[in-house]
Structures are given as C-alpha cells and as structure tokens.
Design an enzyme around this catalytic site. Structure first.
Site, PDB file in Angstrom:
ATOM      1  N   ARG A  93       0.837  -1.204   0.000  1.00  0.00           N
ATOM      2  CA  ARG A  93       0.000   0.000   0.000  1.00  0.00           C
ATOM      3  C   ARG A  93       0.871   1.253   0.000  1.00  0.00           C
ATOM      4  O   ARG A  93       0.568   2.235  -0.681  1.00  0.00           O
ATOM      5  CB  ARG A  93      -0.935   0.012   1.211  1.00  0.00           C
ATOM      6  CG  ARG A  93      -1.743   1.300   1.289  1.00  0.00           C
ATOM      7  CD  ARG A  93      -2.724   1.334   2.431  1.00  0.00           C
ATOM      8  NE  ARG A  93      -3.388   2.627   2.491  1.00  0.00           N
ATOM      9  CZ  ARG A  93      -4.380   2.934   3.320  1.00  0.00           C
ATOM     10  NH1 ARG A  93      -4.832   2.030   4.163  1.00  0.00           N
ATOM     11  NH2 ARG A  93      -4.925   4.138   3.313  1.00  0.00           N
ATOM     12  N   ASN A 147     -10.875  -3.676  -0.645  1.00  0.00           N
ATOM     13  CA  ASN A 147     -10.592  -2.608  -1.609  1.00  0.00           C
ATOM     14  C   ASN A 147      -9.636  -3.096  -2.696  1.00  0.00           C
ATOM     15  O   ASN A 147      -8.875  -4.044  -2.477  1.00  0.00           O
ATOM     16  CB  ASN A 147      -9.984  -1.407  -0.879  1.00  0.00           C
ATOM     17  CG  ASN A 147     -11.048  -0.528  -0.269  1.00  0.00           C
ATOM     18  OD1 ASN A 147     -12.127  -0.359  -0.832  1.00  0.00           O
ATOM     19  ND2 ASN A 147     -10.757   0.037   0.892  1.00  0.00           N
ATOM     20  N   CYS A 170     -19.467  -1.607   0.200  1.00  0.00           N
ATOM     21  CA  CYS A 170     -18.526  -0.678   0.831  1.00  0.00           C
ATOM     22  C   CYS A 170     -19.280   0.090   1.907  1.00  0.00           C
ATOM     23  O   CYS A 170     -20.440   0.448   1.733  1.00  0.00           O
ATOM     24  CB  CYS A 170     -17.961   0.277  -0.219  1.00  0.00           C
ATOM     25  SG  CYS A 170     -16.895   1.584   0.444  1.00  0.00           S
ATOM     26  N   ASP A 171     -18.608   0.371   3.001  1.00  0.00           N
ATOM     27  CA  ASP A 171     -19.275   1.063   4.096  1.00  0.00           C
ATOM     28  C   ASP A 171     -19.181   2.589   4.025  1.00  0.00           C
ATOM     29  O   ASP A 171     -19.789   3.280   4.839  1.00  0.00           O
ATOM     30  CB  ASP A 171     -18.716   0.592   5.438  1.00  0.00           C
ATOM     31  CG  ASP A 171     -17.272   1.027   5.667  1.00  0.00           C
ATOM     32  OD1 ASP A 171     -16.582   1.358   4.686  1.00  0.00           O
ATOM     33  OD2 ASP A 171     -16.827   1.034   6.824  1.00  0.00           O
ATOM     34  N   HIS A 200     -16.819   4.476  -4.254  1.00  0.00           N
ATOM     35  CA  HIS A 200     -15.959   5.609  -3.916  1.00  0.00           C
ATOM     36  C   HIS A 200     -16.090   6.772  -4.897  1.00  0.00           C
ATOM     37  O   HIS A 200     -15.176   7.581  -5.034  1.00  0.00           O
ATOM     38  CB  HIS A 200     -14.486   5.182  -3.804  1.00  0.00           C
ATOM     39  CG  HIS A 200     -14.198   4.426  -2.553  1.00  0.00           C
ATOM     40  ND1 HIS A 200     -12.930   4.015  -2.199  1.00  0.00           N
ATOM     41  CD2 HIS A 200     -15.011   3.988  -1.562  1.00  0.00           C
ATOM     42  CE1 HIS A 200     -12.978   3.359  -1.048  1.00  0.00           C
ATOM     43  NE2 HIS A 200     -14.231   3.329  -0.648  1.00  0.00           N
ATOM     44  N   TYR A 263     -14.722  10.521  -1.234  1.00  0.00           N
ATOM     45  CA  TYR A 263     -13.629  10.207  -2.157  1.00  0.00           C
ATOM     46  C   TYR A 263     -13.697  11.011  -3.454  1.00  0.00           C
ATOM     47  O   TYR A 263     -12.738  11.023  -4.221  1.00  0.00           O
ATOM     48  CB  TYR A 263     -13.630   8.713  -2.499  1.00  0.00           C
ATOM     49  CG  TYR A 263     -13.083   7.827  -1.406  1.00  0.00           C
ATOM     50  CD1 TYR A 263     -11.776   7.363  -1.439  1.00  0.00           C
ATOM     51  CD2 TYR A 263     -13.884   7.444  -0.340  1.00  0.00           C
ATOM     52  CE1 TYR A 263     -11.280   6.545  -0.441  1.00  0.00           C
ATOM     53  CE2 TYR A 263     -13.403   6.630   0.665  1.00  0.00           C
ATOM     54  CZ  TYR A 263     -12.097   6.179   0.615  1.00  0.00           C
ATOM     55  OH  TYR A 263     -11.607   5.377   1.601  1.00  0.00           O
ATOM     56  N   ARG A 283      -0.885   8.067   3.800  1.00  0.00           N
ATOM     57  CA  ARG A 283      -1.896   7.468   4.653  1.00  0.00           C
ATOM     58  C   ARG A 283      -1.445   6.102   5.185  1.00  0.00           C
ATOM     59  O   ARG A 283      -1.714   5.756   6.337  1.00  0.00           O
ATOM     60  CB  ARG A 283      -3.197   7.330   3.860  1.00  0.00           C
ATOM     61  CG  ARG A 283      -4.312   6.559   4.553  1.00  0.00           C
ATOM     62  CD  ARG A 283      -4.927   7.305   5.700  1.00  0.00           C
ATOM     63  NE  ARG A 283      -5.943   6.475   6.341  1.00  0.00           N
ATOM     64  CZ  ARG A 283      -6.257   6.528   7.609  1.00  0.00           C
ATOM     65  NH1 ARG A 283      -5.637   7.383   8.414  1.00  0.00           N
ATOM     66  NH2 ARG A 283      -7.190   5.751   8.110  1.00  0.00           N
TER      67      ARG A 283
END
Length: 441
Positions: A93, A147, A170-171, A200, A263, A283
């Site tokens: 990531r 994701n 997705c939450d 998103h 997003y 992040r």
C-alpha cells in the site's frame, strides 16, 4: 433460532477486533455457531486470534471460535464469508501511494494508479479465494468489502457470472449517512438516502426523514456550509480522515446539487490533492504509526492479562455493525435497504448495463433488488463513464496480460490524464508488483 457459521478472510486485520466485539454485542440478533479467522500471515493473525479466544471465552462461550491458516478448516460448511483481504499488506500500500506521488499524481489506496495497482493484486487472490470457498461451501454468501471494491467487483462479475451469492459492498456511503445524522442531531436509522455512482465515486440526491418524508438535503447543505462536515466518529479518526471529510464543504460549494461521497475530491481536485499529500508520509504510514500500533498493543495487553475485564479499549467499528446487519438482512430475508455494488441493468438508466454501479438496494435471501434512479445529469454521467472505462480497462489488462490496456486505463483515469506520466508510473508499478501481477506485454 438458527446459528450461523462465519469466516473472516483477513483475520489478521486491525479491523477484526472491532468485528469480534460487534459479534459479541449482537449475538442475540445474529447468533453464531462457529466463527473462524483465516489469514495467510500466521504471525500477524495469532495476536488477533489469541485476543479473540479470550474475548469469546468471556463474552460468547456458546460460540466456537478459532483461527487458522488452513483453507479447508477455514471454509468448510460456512454460511457467510466476510472478505477483507489486503494483498501485499501495508508494505505494498505504501508503494501504491508513494510511486504516483513521485510524479505529481495522487497516491491513494483505491483511486488512481494506487487503486489500479491494488486492484490487479486483489483480483488474482480474490478469484482464487472464491474458487477455494466454493469447493468447501458452495452455498455460502460471500460478502466482499476488500478494496478497491469497484475493480474487484468488475473482475468477479466476469469470472463468476452465474454466482448470485457474491455481494460487493462498501461502508463509506453508510459512513456519510451516519455523519449526516451527527450533523442533524438524529439517529442514522431515521434517514432514508437515495444514491447513485460507482464505488468511492457517488452522490446522494436525497436524504429523506423516514417518518415524515421530508428531504433533509437542503438543511444538510446549509449546515455543511455553516459548520463544515465531520465523520460520525470524528473523535476516533486520524488527521487525514478529518481532512477528507472536511473537503465535503468545498465539494458542495462547487457542485451544490448533491451530497458527495468523500472520495470524490480525488477525482474533482486531482492537482490540489496531489500537492497537499506528503510523498514521504502517506496514509499508509499514518495507519502503521497509529491504528496498526494501537490495536496490536491493545490486543497484547489483553493476552498478557488473560482477560478483557478492565482492559478492553478496542471500540466497535461502525463498518463491523454495518456488515453484520447486511448478513442479518440476507439470513432473515429482512429486505432492509443498503447501498450496494450491483450490475447496472437499468438501475442508472443512462449508464451501461454491464457497469458495476453503487445504488440503494433492498437486500434479502434472494440477493439485492436495486432501486432505480433513472437518468443522471450529463456532468455526473460523463464523470462516471470515464471512471467506468478506466476500471474495465484495468480488468481487460489483467485477463489479457495487456500492457496497452493497462496504459489506457491509467491514461483515462481523471487522477492522471497524461499519457507520458501514465507510462512512467505504470512501468514503476510493474516493477514494484512483479511478485503479484500477471505479466503485462
């Protein structure tokens, strides 16, 4: 009442302890016969798993709990599979985020080149996992919230066209609704949203009061202009998340028609966001320095104490409660409404039928029944068609092993929009992902 067997794939995630607490809290509503954690990283999962053993012994002794790295043990005779895979972990990531930023392009987990890279990694492992699951539990519901959900959903649509028990969800839209309830001073279950978009990348056209039918969006617009916008759990959020929600005010000043998904800022302000992201501390670094460290330390304190009594600080995440309610709606055929990723087929009338879109749907034992939103305005249609093409090209690249399709996917993405930069970033991502991606020629 029937007791359900459930496995969490990605058991070593720092989100898992919150899930375990939520399962204990909601055991009367959704009783479990067996809960298994599965992860390929035994060392990481063991900390979460040992915490889980203590928690379940004290709070949920009637349910069988264990953790494993064995596929057969994990997937045998399951009713529900919760998928929260992170292929490559935070090490990859970090590269997803930092490689694009080196070239002045947004580095983000799910959007732009980072989302593309993560998507190709996730596609391979997600497909393998579903074939494994179906070997041992052919009728289990697979609830995927890994994701980047949009790219993964497109891959699963192609690979498993007849499997109607795979649900991509997705939450984040739910988090926005809950954040609206904070601003309005009401409970989130009092709100009835209307939503359209891609994962998103969507907008709320209305947020109704369930009892009165009043559209609260005008009131929300005024409140956001006056006070800004905070996540519903702002006190537990890292700095970057507070900034992310804070951008909603700017988005609504520029595009006041609808309430945006947080997003959207990456697609609508790509240059601004790229300039305001730290290429040396992204992040991923923030999460590793905060949430990762905090959750594992809290679990170890409980393991060393041998009890949760007087020690348990891990909070129940909203997304854990949300996912359990999704499972309950299926299990008990409740037909509750959730914002879900579905194959379009007219849900958004002027987008392609084979697009994986995100809309409100009633959800029961026969799967989702999407609520149609009709035609969307030209501005939003143009944005979504562009991103939909980028996501489809990404999966074309995966299946065809096509460098050209990968280049096209990145070039057309609104966060890039430059073929020379797209090629440079793609070449760097290929090198970084050589152990994960199919070969692109």
């Amino acid at each position: 009442m029937k007791k359900y067997n459930l496995v969490i794939v990605g058991g070593g995630s720092t989100f898992t302890p919150g899930f375990l607490k939520s399962f204990c809290h909601m055991k009367e509503q959704f009783p479990l016969g067996k809960l298994v954690l599965f992860d390929i990283d035994a060392e990481r999962q063991s900390v979460i798993g040992e915490f889980g053993k203590i928690l379940f012994k004290e709070l949920y002794p009637e349910a069988v709990f264990h953790y494993t790295t064995d596929i057969a043990e994990a997937y045998q005779d399951m009713d529900f599979v919760f998928m929260q895979m992170r292929v490559g972990g935070y090490k990859m990531r970090e590269l997803d985020e930092k490689i694009p930023l080196q070239h002045g392009i947004i580095g983000q987990e799910t959007c732009g080149p980072g989302g593309f890279a993560y998507g190709l990694r996730s596609t391979k492992e997600m497909i393998k996992a579903i074939y494994d699951i179906r070997q041992y539990s052919p009728n289990a519901w697979i609830l995927n919230y890994s994701n980047p959900a949009a790219i993964v959903a497109e891959a699963l649509r192609r690979e498993f066209p007849n499997d109607k028990k795979i649900l991509n969800i997705c939450d984040q839209p739910e988090n926005v609704v809950r954040s609206c309830s904070r601003l309005l001073g009401c409970h989130f279950k009092e709100l009835d949203p209307v939503y359209f978009g891609l994962n998103h990348y969507g907008w709320f056209t209305h947020i109704y009061n369930k009892k009165t039918g009043e559209d609260l969006l005008p009131k929300l617009r005024a409140l956001i202009a006056e006070r800004g916008f905070l996540p519903q759990d702002a006190e537990q959020r890292d700095k970057s998340w507070l900034e992310t929600y804070g951008m909603v005010k700017q988005l609504m000043e520029d595009f006041p028609d609808y309430l945006p998904n947080t997003y959207n800022q990456y697609y609508l302000y790509p240059d601004y966001k790229a300039k305001h992201l730290d290429p040396n501390f992204t992040r991923a670094n923030e999460v590793m320095a905060s949430r990762e460290k905090r959750v594992f330390e809290e679990c170890k304190v409980i393991i060393n104490a041998g009890t949760t009594k007087g020690y348990i600080n891990i909070h129940e995440d909203a997304h854990a409660e949300f996912m359990i309610e999704v499972a309950m709606s299926i299990a008990y055929n409740k037909n509750d409404r959730f914002i879900i990723i579905v194959e379009n087929y007219g849900a958004i009338n002027n987008l392609p039928d084979d697009g994986m879109v995100e809309v409100v749907a009633e959800l029961g034992s026969n799967g989702p029944k999407p609520m149609r939103v009709g035609n969307i305005p030209t501005f939003y249609k143009g944005l979504l068609e562009n991103q939909l093409a980028s996501e489809k090209l990404a999966i074309d690249a995966y299946y065809e092993g096509s460098y050209q399709k990968a280049l096209e996917s990145l070039t057309i993405n609104r966060t890039v929009n430059d073929a020379k930069k797209a090629r440079i970033i793609l070449d760097a991502l290929i090198e970084a992902n050589k152990d994960y991606w199919p070969e692109l020629k």
